[in-house]
Each structure stands twice: as C-alpha cells, then as structure tokens.
Design a protein around this motif. Structure first.
Motif, PDB file in Angstrom:
ATOM      1  N   ALA A   1       2.131  16.698  -5.258  1.00  0.00           N
ATOM      2  CA  ALA A   1       2.745  16.309  -6.533  1.00  0.00           C
ATOM      3  C   ALA A   1       3.690  15.115  -6.415  1.00  0.00           C
ATOM      4  CB  ALA A   1       3.487  17.503  -7.120  1.00  0.00           C
ATOM      5  N   GLU A   2       4.562  15.115  -5.408  1.00  0.00           N
ATOM      6  CA  GLU A   2       5.544  14.025  -5.306  1.00  0.00           C
ATOM      7  C   GLU A   2       4.879  12.660  -5.084  1.00  0.00           C
ATOM      8  OE1 GLU A   2       9.707  14.547  -3.624  1.00  0.00           O
ATOM      9  OE2 GLU A   2       8.613  16.147  -2.585  1.00  0.00           O
ATOM     10  N   PRO A   3       3.985  12.531  -4.110  1.00  0.00           N
ATOM     11  CA  PRO A   3       3.338  11.232  -3.933  1.00  0.00           C
ATOM     12  C   PRO A   3       2.507  10.805  -5.142  1.00  0.00           C
ATOM     13  CG  PRO A   3       3.062  12.581  -1.981  1.00  0.00           C
ATOM     14  CD  PRO A   3       3.618  13.474  -3.045  1.00  0.00           C
ATOM     15  N   ARG A   4       1.885  11.769  -5.814  1.00  0.00           N
ATOM     16  CA  ARG A   4       1.104  11.433  -7.011  1.00  0.00           C
ATOM     17  C   ARG A   4       2.011  10.819  -8.071  1.00  0.00           C
ATOM     18  NH1 ARG A   4      -1.190  15.903  -7.518  1.00  0.00           N
ATOM     19  NH2 ARG A   4      -0.004  16.906  -9.177  1.00  0.00           N
ATOM     20  N   ALA A   5       3.199  11.395  -8.249  1.00  0.00           N
ATOM     21  CA  ALA A   5       4.160  10.828  -9.193  1.00  0.00           C
ATOM     22  C   ALA A   5       4.618   9.440  -8.740  1.00  0.00           C
ATOM     23  CB  ALA A   5       5.361  11.764  -9.334  1.00  0.00           C
ATOM     24  N   ALA A   6       4.771   9.268  -7.426  1.00  0.00           N
ATOM     25  CA  ALA A   6       5.174   7.960  -6.904  1.00  0.00           C
ATOM     26  C   ALA A   6       4.106   6.909  -7.180  1.00  0.00           C
ATOM     27  CB  ALA A   6       5.439   8.061  -5.402  1.00  0.00           C
ATOM     28  N   MET A   7       2.840   7.276  -7.013  1.00  0.00           N
ATOM     29  CA  MET A   7       1.766   6.323  -7.245  1.00  0.00           C
ATOM     30  C   MET A   7       1.613   6.000  -8.728  1.00  0.00           C
ATOM     31  SD  MET A   7      -1.176   7.036  -4.372  1.00  0.00           S
ATOM     32  CE  MET A   7      -1.267   8.816  -4.454  1.00  0.00           C
ATOM     33  N   LYS A   8       1.798   6.996  -9.593  1.00  0.00           N
ATOM     34  CA  LYS A   8       1.745   6.731 -11.030  1.00  0.00           C
ATOM     35  C   LYS A   8       2.858   5.762 -11.436  1.00  0.00           C
ATOM     36  CE  LYS A   8      -0.496  11.004 -12.565  1.00  0.00           C
ATOM     37  NZ  LYS A   8      -0.330  12.258 -13.370  1.00  0.00           N
ATOM     38  N   ALA A   9       4.042   5.956 -10.856  1.00  0.00           N
ATOM     39  CA  ALA A   9       5.147   5.040 -11.147  1.00  0.00           C
ATOM     40  C   ALA A   9       4.822   3.629 -10.658  1.00  0.00           C
ATOM     41  CB  ALA A   9       6.432   5.552 -10.493  1.00  0.00           C
ATOM     42  N   ALA A  10       4.204   3.545  -9.472  1.00  0.00           N
ATOM     43  CA  ALA A  10       3.857   2.234  -8.918  1.00  0.00           C
ATOM     44  C   ALA A  10       2.816   1.525  -9.778  1.00  0.00           C
ATOM     45  CB  ALA A  10       3.338   2.394  -7.492  1.00  0.00           C
ATOM     46  N   ILE A  11       1.864   2.282 -10.325  1.00  0.00           N
ATOM     47  CA  ILE A  11       0.873   1.667 -11.213  1.00  0.00           C
ATOM     48  C   ILE A  11       1.564   1.034 -12.412  1.00  0.00           C
ATOM     49  CG2 ILE A  11      -1.028   2.152 -12.817  1.00  0.00           C
ATOM     50  CD1 ILE A  11      -1.955   4.339 -10.859  1.00  0.00           C
ATOM     51  N   ARG A  12       2.515   1.758 -13.008  1.00  0.00           N
ATOM     52  CA  ARG A  12       3.244   1.211 -14.161  1.00  0.00           C
ATOM     53  C   ARG A  12       4.000  -0.061 -13.783  1.00  0.00           C
ATOM     54  NH1 ARG A  12       4.201   6.845 -14.919  1.00  0.00           N
ATOM     55  NH2 ARG A  12       6.272   6.668 -13.958  1.00  0.00           N
ATOM     56  N   MET A  13       4.608  -0.047 -12.617  1.00  0.00           N
ATOM     57  CA  MET A  13       5.352  -1.216 -12.154  1.00  0.00           C
ATOM     58  C   MET A  13       4.430  -2.414 -11.947  1.00  0.00           C
ATOM     59  SD  MET A  13       7.764   0.652  -9.320  1.00  0.00           S
ATOM     60  CE  MET A  13       8.808   2.048  -9.742  1.00  0.00           C
TER      61      MET A  13
ATOM     62  N   ALA B   1       0.833  -1.202   0.000  1.00  0.00           N
ATOM     63  CA  ALA B   1       0.000   0.000   0.000  1.00  0.00           C
ATOM     64  C   ALA B   1       0.863   1.246   0.000  1.00  0.00           C
ATOM     65  CB  ALA B   1      -0.916   0.010   1.218  1.00  0.00           C
ATOM     66  N   ILE B   2       0.394   2.260  -0.715  1.00  0.00           N
ATOM     67  CA  ILE B   2       1.029   3.576  -0.700  1.00  0.00           C
ATOM     68  C   ILE B   2       0.030   4.553  -0.103  1.00  0.00           C
ATOM     69  CG2 ILE B   2       2.091   5.405  -2.062  1.00  0.00           C
ATOM     70  CD1 ILE B   2       2.743   3.405  -4.198  1.00  0.00           C
ATOM     71  N   GLY B   3       0.449   5.258   0.959  1.00  0.00           N
ATOM     72  CA  GLY B   3      -0.496   6.148   1.606  1.00  0.00           C
ATOM     73  C   GLY B   3       0.161   7.149   2.527  1.00  0.00           C
ATOM     74  N   ASN B   4      -0.663   7.955   3.154  1.00  0.00           N
ATOM     75  CA  ASN B   4      -0.200   8.940   4.123  1.00  0.00           C
ATOM     76  C   ASN B   4       0.281   8.253   5.393  1.00  0.00           C
ATOM     77  OD1 ASN B   4      -0.584  11.624   3.039  1.00  0.00           O
ATOM     78  ND2 ASN B   4      -2.773  11.202   3.046  1.00  0.00           N
ATOM     79  N   ALA B   5       1.497   8.560   5.802  1.00  0.00           N
ATOM     80  CA  ALA B   5       2.018   8.074   7.079  1.00  0.00           C
ATOM     81  C   ALA B   5       1.639   9.097   8.143  1.00  0.00           C
ATOM     82  CB  ALA B   5       3.529   7.902   7.007  1.00  0.00           C
ATOM     83  N   LEU B   6       0.565   8.811   8.859  1.00  0.00           N
ATOM     84  CA  LEU B   6       0.008   9.762   9.824  1.00  0.00           C
ATOM     85  C   LEU B   6      -0.167   9.111  11.185  1.00  0.00           C
ATOM     86  CD1 LEU B   6      -2.928  11.241   7.692  1.00  0.00           C
ATOM     87  CD2 LEU B   6      -0.637  12.212   7.947  1.00  0.00           C
ATOM     88  N   VAL B   7      -0.123   9.928  12.210  1.00  0.00           N
ATOM     89  CA  VAL B   7      -0.517   9.497  13.550  1.00  0.00           C
ATOM     90  C   VAL B   7      -1.813  10.221  13.891  1.00  0.00           C
ATOM     91  CG1 VAL B   7       0.083   9.436  15.994  1.00  0.00           C
ATOM     92  CG2 VAL B   7       1.848   9.029  14.265  1.00  0.00           C
ATOM     93  N   ASP B   8      -2.840   9.454  14.272  1.00  0.00           N
ATOM     94  CA  ASP B   8      -4.136  10.031  14.629  1.00  0.00           C
ATOM     95  C   ASP B   8      -4.122  10.502  16.081  1.00  0.00           C
ATOM     96  OD1 ASP B   8      -5.097   9.380  12.132  1.00  0.00           O
ATOM     97  OD2 ASP B   8      -6.109   7.550  12.790  1.00  0.00           O
TER      98      ASP B   8
ATOM     99  N   ALA C   1       4.404  13.497   5.060  1.00  0.00           N
ATOM    100  CA  ALA C   1       3.748  12.532   4.168  1.00  0.00           C
ATOM    101  C   ALA C   1       3.609  13.045   2.747  1.00  0.00           C
ATOM    102  CB  ALA C   1       2.368  12.173   4.722  1.00  0.00           C
ATOM    103  N   GLN C   2       3.475  14.375   2.584  1.00  0.00           N
ATOM    104  CA  GLN C   2       3.248  14.933   1.251  1.00  0.00           C
ATOM    105  C   GLN C   2       4.521  15.057   0.427  1.00  0.00           C
ATOM    106  OE1 GLN C   2       1.854  19.094   1.602  1.00  0.00           O
ATOM    107  NE2 GLN C   2       2.673  19.020   3.681  1.00  0.00           N
ATOM    108  N   PHE C   3       5.646  14.607   1.003  1.00  0.00           N
ATOM    109  CA  PHE C   3       6.921  14.676   0.291  1.00  0.00           C
ATOM    110  C   PHE C   3       7.492  13.291  -0.001  1.00  0.00           C
ATOM    111  CE2 PHE C   3       6.471  18.667   2.641  1.00  0.00           C
ATOM    112  CZ  PHE C   3       6.533  19.555   1.583  1.00  0.00           C
ATOM    113  N   LEU C   4       6.598  12.328  -0.200  1.00  0.00           N
ATOM    114  CA  LEU C   4       7.027  10.983  -0.566  1.00  0.00           C
ATOM    115  C   LEU C   4       7.557  11.002  -2.000  1.00  0.00           C
ATOM    116  CD1 LEU C   4       6.981   7.862   0.129  1.00  0.00           C
ATOM    117  CD2 LEU C   4       4.792   7.825  -1.089  1.00  0.00           C
ATOM    118  N   PRO C   5       8.847  10.723  -2.226  1.00  0.00           N
ATOM    119  CA  PRO C   5       9.400  10.831  -3.578  1.00  0.00           C
ATOM    120  C   PRO C   5       9.173   9.566  -4.399  1.00  0.00           C
ATOM    121  CG  PRO C   5      11.139  10.290  -2.031  1.00  0.00           C
ATOM    122  CD  PRO C   5       9.876  10.445  -1.215  1.00  0.00           C
ATOM    123  N   PRO C   6       9.113   9.692  -5.717  1.00  0.00           N
ATOM    124  CA  PRO C   6       8.986   8.503  -6.567  1.00  0.00           C
ATOM    125  C   PRO C   6      10.088   7.480  -6.338  1.00  0.00           C
ATOM    126  CG  PRO C   6       8.525  10.485  -7.842  1.00  0.00           C
ATOM    127  CD  PRO C   6       9.025  10.939  -6.491  1.00  0.00           C
TER     128      PRO C   6
END
Length: 331
Positions: A165-177, A10-17, A136-141
């Motif tokens: 933007a960075e996580p979105r690019a990471a998820m797009k790369a993961a979809i291709r993989m 899974a790719i997601g936000n690493a958060l503490v509630d 979390a919003q700076f997850l790099p591809p």
C-alpha cells in the motif's frame, strides 16, 4: 515547463539479489516452478537461503537494475526506494551512488531488514525468483520529492512495487507530480502475477492516459489484455498508448509509437548464462535512446544490446561497458 537535470528517475524495490546455480531436481524438491517469480516472507527466505548452494550477492531490483544500466550508458539518473540500516542496505546504496545515481531516501531502522531476492539459476540460464521485499514494501509517499520528479525527463515505475500500500501511494503521488511538470511516465509491468493482482489498476493507468511508455514481455502483454496471442494483444493495447514496447526473448522486440510499428531481432549471445535482468536492461537501453531523441529502431537496438550483455553472465548489473558496446554498433 522547467529545465531537466535528470534523464530518468525510477521508483522501485530496493533489493539485493542472491544468485545460486540450481538443478531441476532441487526446484522440484522445493516445490518451485522453474522460471516463476514469487513473493516470500522472512521465514521462507531464511529457510530457502539455508538450503541453497553457494550464492553471489549483487544489488538488484528491477528499476534499480534499469537505472544502473542507464547510468552506465551516460544517463543522469535517480532512484527512489527503501532500504534498512543494515549491511545489505549499505551495499545497495553504495552500488547506486558509486555510479553517480541520486539516492536521497533515508534508511529506516533495521527492525525489518533490507529486501533480497533469492534467485535460482538453471543450467540453461532460466531464473526462478523468490523475493522477500523486507523494507522495500514500506516506502512512504513522503519519500517522493516533487522537485526531483519534475527535474527528470522520464519517471519509471516498477510494477513489482504496486502491491504494498505505501509504495503504491508513493507511485500515484509521483505520477501526479510528473503530469503536473509535463514529464513522461513509463511503467514496467514486471510480471504476470503483478498484473493479475492489480489488473484493473494497471488497465486504468493505461485507459486514463497516465502512462506514456509501457514495457512488457509477451506473457505480460497477454495477461494485461486478456488476448490469446501476441498480435492480438499488440493490436488491443497499442492504440491506447503513445508508446508500447514489447520484448519476446530470442524473437526480438517490437515497439509501436503513435501507430507506427518497429521491430528488431535479438542480439546474438554466445551462451545464455543467466536471464536475470534481461528485461530491466532492455528498458535501460531503450530509455537512454529515447531521452537522447534517437529513432525508435535505434532505441530498440540499444535495448537489445544491453539485454544481450546482461544474460551473458551471472547477475542483473552489466559487467561490460554498455556505452562502448552501443557506440561500436550504432556510432
């Protein structure tokens, strides 16, 4: 196709509630809409935290909750997300690794702290979520390892993380993989505001055949399709996907797989304490059944059991043995 060593990555936000009981009066004073979710900045997070009542800190994040629940049910899981080198980051990583969940993304320097979600829980269990994404919003591809993605049966994407933007690019790369390796891709659209911010992107993912499994609640389904009622939304979206899974709270859940429709009722709950994580844990139960090759109706029931457990207490991580609960019900 190579063999799999993971069930779900899974790719997601690493958060503490941070969860705190609240009142309607407090929500009104803060200008917050009960049951809504909003993104806030560091200044807002600090101010709201200072005005909240006593809180309880529990690792969260939508996709993180899902893999935590799935691991409890015996699934082999990995998580890709970004934390900082700070106390909350250490808590988040420890909570995952203590369950045997692979987490290999290096923590970044703590100039921007680990993200947190300030959750105000009303007496009826409704949660009002205020999320500061932080690191979390700076997850790099570069954090997405192709071999690791290829080793998992299902790649799960968290809609909340599509915004930066960075996580979105990471998820797009993961979809291709995942596509290259012949793996399934699942998307949880997360919230109506996510859909409205990225409506064309989400629709394109569906229309281009990049999504095999889509998880959405009723409101999200209406937003994604633009339809005015649940049945019309299901009819519009289901033909475009191999598998659509739609939750409706107390009205149960529906799945449409390759044109065949299934439905289960919600599991009984003595008292709803906190609905945080209900959808996340439903996805966990469903995906575990899915990777085990169970019938769709059983997958839906597993999701309903997991969701019922998590809404019976504070926090979005299970407290009872989900594997035992499912075995008692389904064998």
């Amino acid at each position: 196709m190579t063999d799999t060593t993971l069930d779900i990555i899974a790719i997601g936000n690493a958060l503490v509630d941070v969860l705190s009981p609240t009142t309607d009066a407090f929500l009104a004073e803060e200008g917050l809409t009960a049951g809504a979710m909003q993104l806030i900045d560091a200044t807002q997070a600090t101010a709201l935290y200072g005005r909240m009542g006593p809180g309880r800190e529990i690792s969260g994040g939508s996709a993180g909750n899902t893999v935590a629940g799935a691991a409890m049910m015996g699934a082999r899981c990995a998580f890709i997300g970004q934390v900082a080198k700070d106390q909350l980051g250490e808590v988040f990583v420890h909570d995952l690794e203590s369950q045997g969940i692979e987490f290999t993304v290096p923590a970044r320097e703590a100039d921007i702290p680990t993200g947190r979600c300030l959750i105000l829980v009303s007496p009826g269990g409704e949660r009002t979520m205020n999320t500061y994404l932080g690191a979390a919003q700076f997850l790099p591809p570069a954090s997405v390892d192709e071999a690791q993605v290829a080793s998992a049966k299902v790649l799960l994407l968290e809609g909340y993380l599509w915004d930066p933007a960075e996580p979105r690019a990471a998820m797009k790369a993961a979809i291709r993989m995942a596509r290259k390796a012949g793996r399934e891709v699942a998307l949880g659209v997360s919230a109506v505001f996510c859909i409205m911010n990225h409506l064309e992107d989400f629709r394109a993912l569906v229309n281009d055949g990049d999504i095999d499994i889509l998880f959405a609640n009723e409101e999200e389904l209406l937003a994604l399709t633009g339809e005015g009622d649940f049945e019309a939304a299901v009819a519009a979206l289901a033909p475009k996907l191999p598998l659509l899974v739609a939750t409706r709270g107390a009205e149960g859940a529906t799945a449409v797989k390759n044109g065949e429709r299934f439905h289960v009722a919600a599991e009984p709950v003595a008292r709803v304490v906190d609905t945080t994580g209900a959808g996340d844990l439903f996805s966990a139960g469903y995906l575990v059944g899915h990777v085990q090759g169970r019938p769709v109706a059983e997958c839906l029931t597993m999701g309903a059991i997991a969701a019922a457990e998590v809404i019976s207490h504070f926090g979005a991580r299970p407290e009872q043995d989900l594997k035992a609960l499912i075995a008692a019900r389904l064998g």
